[in-house]
Design an enzyme around this catalytic site. Structure first.
Site, PDB file in Angstrom:
ATOM      1  N   ARG A 127       0.818  -1.224   0.000  1.00  0.00           N
ATOM      2  CA  ARG A 127       0.000   0.000   0.000  1.00  0.00           C
ATOM      3  C   ARG A 127       0.850   1.273   0.000  1.00  0.00           C
ATOM      4  O   ARG A 127       1.858   1.367   0.679  1.00  0.00           O
ATOM      5  CB  ARG A 127      -0.871  -0.003   1.255  1.00  0.00           C
ATOM      6  N   ARG A 172      -1.145  -5.948  14.673  1.00  0.00           N
ATOM      7  CA  ARG A 172      -2.447  -5.370  14.296  1.00  0.00           C
ATOM      8  C   ARG A 172      -3.467  -6.472  14.023  1.00  0.00           C
ATOM      9  O   ARG A 172      -4.646  -6.351  14.385  1.00  0.00           O
ATOM     10  CB  ARG A 172      -2.284  -4.458  13.069  1.00  0.00           C
TER      11      ARG A 172
HETATM   12  P1  AP5 Z   1      -7.236  -0.099   2.610  1.00  0.00           P
HETATM   13  O1  AP5 Z   1      -8.524   0.352   2.018  1.00  0.00           O
HETATM   14  O2  AP5 Z   1      -6.193   0.939   2.885  1.00  0.00           O
HETATM   15  O3  AP5 Z   1      -7.498  -1.018   3.891  1.00  0.00           O
HETATM   16  P2  AP5 Z   1      -8.056  -0.641   5.331  1.00  0.00           P
HETATM   17  O4  AP5 Z   1      -9.014  -1.711   5.728  1.00  0.00           O
HETATM   18  O5  AP5 Z   1      -8.550   0.770   5.369  1.00  0.00           O
HETATM   19  O6  AP5 Z   1      -6.716  -0.849   6.151  1.00  0.00           O
HETATM   20  P3  AP5 Z   1      -6.007  -0.006   7.298  1.00  0.00           P
HETATM   21  O7  AP5 Z   1      -4.603  -0.555   7.392  1.00  0.00           O
HETATM   22  O8  AP5 Z   1      -6.130   1.471   7.068  1.00  0.00           O
HETATM   23  O9  AP5 Z   1      -6.790  -0.458   8.523  1.00  0.00           O
HETATM   24  P4  AP5 Z   1      -6.336  -0.450   9.951  1.00  0.00           P
HETATM   25  O10 AP5 Z   1      -7.606  -0.825  10.565  1.00  0.00           O
HETATM   26  O11 AP5 Z   1      -5.167  -1.280  10.304  1.00  0.00           O
HETATM   27  O12 AP5 Z   1      -5.717   1.009  10.152  1.00  0.00           O
HETATM   28  P5  AP5 Z   1      -6.297   2.339  10.787  1.00  0.00           P
HETATM   29  O13 AP5 Z   1      -5.753   3.469  10.020  1.00  0.00           O
HETATM   30  O14 AP5 Z   1      -7.761   2.234  11.015  1.00  0.00           O
HETATM   31  O15 AP5 Z   1      -6.627  -1.223   1.625  1.00  0.00           O
HETATM   32  C1  AP5 Z   1      -5.343  -1.786   1.864  1.00  0.00           C
HETATM   33  C2  AP5 Z   1      -4.612  -1.952   0.517  1.00  0.00           C
HETATM   34  O16 AP5 Z   1      -5.253  -2.974  -0.243  1.00  0.00           O
HETATM   35  C3  AP5 Z   1      -4.616  -0.699  -0.385  1.00  0.00           C
HETATM   36  O17 AP5 Z   1      -3.379  -0.616  -1.028  1.00  0.00           O
HETATM   37  C4  AP5 Z   1      -5.766  -0.960  -1.395  1.00  0.00           C
HETATM   38  O18 AP5 Z   1      -5.507  -0.338  -2.643  1.00  0.00           O
HETATM   39  C5  AP5 Z   1      -5.745  -2.484  -1.504  1.00  0.00           C
HETATM   40  N1  AP5 Z   1      -7.065  -3.060  -1.673  1.00  0.00           N
HETATM   41  C6  AP5 Z   1      -8.242  -2.644  -1.091  1.00  0.00           C
HETATM   42  N2  AP5 Z   1      -9.260  -3.434  -1.454  1.00  0.00           N
HETATM   43  C7  AP5 Z   1      -8.728  -4.400  -2.254  1.00  0.00           C
HETATM   44  C8  AP5 Z   1      -9.279  -5.530  -2.950  1.00  0.00           C
HETATM   45  N3  AP5 Z   1     -10.585  -5.802  -2.882  1.00  0.00           N
HETATM   46  N4  AP5 Z   1      -8.438  -6.299  -3.687  1.00  0.00           N
HETATM   47  C9  AP5 Z   1      -7.097  -6.002  -3.763  1.00  0.00           C
HETATM   48  N5  AP5 Z   1      -6.531  -4.945  -3.147  1.00  0.00           N
HETATM   49  C10 AP5 Z   1      -7.325  -4.156  -2.389  1.00  0.00           C
HETATM   50  O19 AP5 Z   1      -5.631   2.284  12.249  1.00  0.00           O
HETATM   51  C11 AP5 Z   1      -4.233   2.475  12.434  1.00  0.00           C
HETATM   52  C12 AP5 Z   1      -3.924   2.410  13.932  1.00  0.00           C
HETATM   53  O20 AP5 Z   1      -4.611   3.476  14.623  1.00  0.00           O
HETATM   54  C13 AP5 Z   1      -4.381   1.135  14.654  1.00  0.00           C
HETATM   55  O21 AP5 Z   1      -3.436   0.081  14.529  1.00  0.00           O
HETATM   56  C14 AP5 Z   1      -4.516   1.643  16.097  1.00  0.00           C
HETATM   57  O22 AP5 Z   1      -3.262   1.763  16.732  1.00  0.00           O
HETATM   58  C15 AP5 Z   1      -5.081   3.047  15.895  1.00  0.00           C
HETATM   59  N6  AP5 Z   1      -6.563   3.098  15.900  1.00  0.00           N
HETATM   60  C16 AP5 Z   1      -7.378   3.490  14.878  1.00  0.00           C
HETATM   61  N7  AP5 Z   1      -8.665   3.417  15.233  1.00  0.00           N
HETATM   62  C17 AP5 Z   1      -8.688   2.957  16.512  1.00  0.00           C
HETATM   63  C18 AP5 Z   1      -9.734   2.661  17.423  1.00  0.00           C
HETATM   64  N8  AP5 Z   1     -11.042   2.797  17.097  1.00  0.00           N
HETATM   65  N9  AP5 Z   1      -9.392   2.194  18.652  1.00  0.00           N
HETATM   66  C19 AP5 Z   1      -8.095   2.052  19.028  1.00  0.00           C
HETATM   67  N10 AP5 Z   1      -7.045   2.318  18.198  1.00  0.00           N
HETATM   68  C20 AP5 Z   1      -7.349   2.778  16.946  1.00  0.00           C
END
Ligand code: AP5
Length: 218
Positions: A127, A172
């Site tokens: 990504r 994660r």
């Molecule tokens: P993408 O759409 O970026 O995936 P995503 O599900 O949004 O993944 P994230 O890594 O952003 O989720 P996350 O939950 O770990 O991170 P977050 O920022 O929330 O897609 C991924 C890739 O795949 C892209 O390159 C895309 O192009 C590709 N792709 C998508 N769909 C596809 C398909 N169908 N086929 C092929 N390729 C595809 O959280 C980060 C950190 O913040 C956490 O670890 C935690 O420390 C903290 N945090 C955030 N929210 C909370 C909360 N509510 N509580 C506590 N801590 C929190």
């Protein structure tokens, strides 16, 4: 319409939330993006969250519930919102229930995006995103139409997230299975949960989600 996209890291929540935001005029609330902005601005919350995020662990429930509580009260959420990355624990889901009840609002659908762990590691490690507008890409699955130029804003600089490395991804994924997956029975019990096949292509997943949204509220 108020939606939750629920799925492990890399499931495609952000990719599909952006489509829903553009197609349905809903506010896209990504707690990961909010936290990354807080870290970049050097705010108190950002300082507390930085090391936790870099380890791939979850930021505390009180911080997250307060952050979303403030955000869903803003005017751009009046037509509805998509929660991406929240709730991630049962305590956060209960916090959300009370906030919505206080405002006389409710959830319409919780959409689970189901993806195998091996595919998640591939998605996360490939990504990258546009530094200017945040549009998301992948080394193989979604490259910019013109090499090196963002499809959305024409930007030419791209970056990769610090927590998108093999070691942090393991933590994660473990956090998802231990602390977030219990939300599936939580929402299934109340008939709000719909599951889509997140292993399908980006366009096919978009169509599956559109079918759930068009089917209306629960
Ligand atoms: P993408 O759409 O970026 O995936 P995503 O599900 O949004 O993944 P994230 O890594 O952003 O989720 P996350 O939950 O770990 O991170 P977050 O920022 O929330 O897609 C991924 C890739 O795949 C892209 O390159 C895309 O192009 C590709 N792709 C998508 N769909 C596809 C398909 N169908 N086929 C092929 N390729 C595809 O959280 C980060 C950190 O913040 C956490 O670890 C935690 O420390 C903290 N945090 C955030 N929210 C909370 C909360 N509510 N509580 C506590 N801590 C929190």
């Amino acid at each position: 319409m108020n939606l939750i996209l629920l799925g492990p890291p890399g499931a495609g929540k952000g990719t599909q939330a952006k489509e829903l935001e553009e197609g349905h005029g809903l506010a896209w609330l990504s707690t990961g993006d909010m936290l990354r902005s807080a870290v970049a601005s050097g705010s108190e919350i950002g300082r507390r969250a930085k090391a936790v995020m870099e380890r791939g662990e979850l930021v505390s429930d009180d911080i997250m519930i307060a952050m979303i509580g403030e955000r869903i009260g803003r005017s751009d959420c009046a037509r509805g919102f998509i929660l991406d990355g929240f709730p991630r624990t049962v305590a956060q889901a209960e916090g959300l229930d009370s906030m919505l009840a206080q405002e006389g609002r409710s959830l319409d659908r919780v959409i689970e995006m189901r993806v195998d762990d091996d595919a998640l590691v591939d998605r996360i490690s490939g990504r990258f995103s546009c530094t200017a507008c945040g549009a998301g890409y992948h080394d193989r699955h979604r490259r910019p139409r013109i090499e090196g130029v963002c499809d959305s804003c024409g930007g030419t600089e791209f970056s990769r997230r610090k927590d998108d490395n093999a070691e942090t991804v393991k933590t994660r994924l473990a956090a998802y299975h231990d602390q977030t997956a219990p939300l599936l029975p939580y929402y299934r019990k109340r008939g709000a949960l719909a599951t889509v096949d997140g292993m399908a292509s980006i366009d096919e997943v978009k169509q599956q989600i559109a079918a759930v949204v068009e089917a209306g509220d629960v």
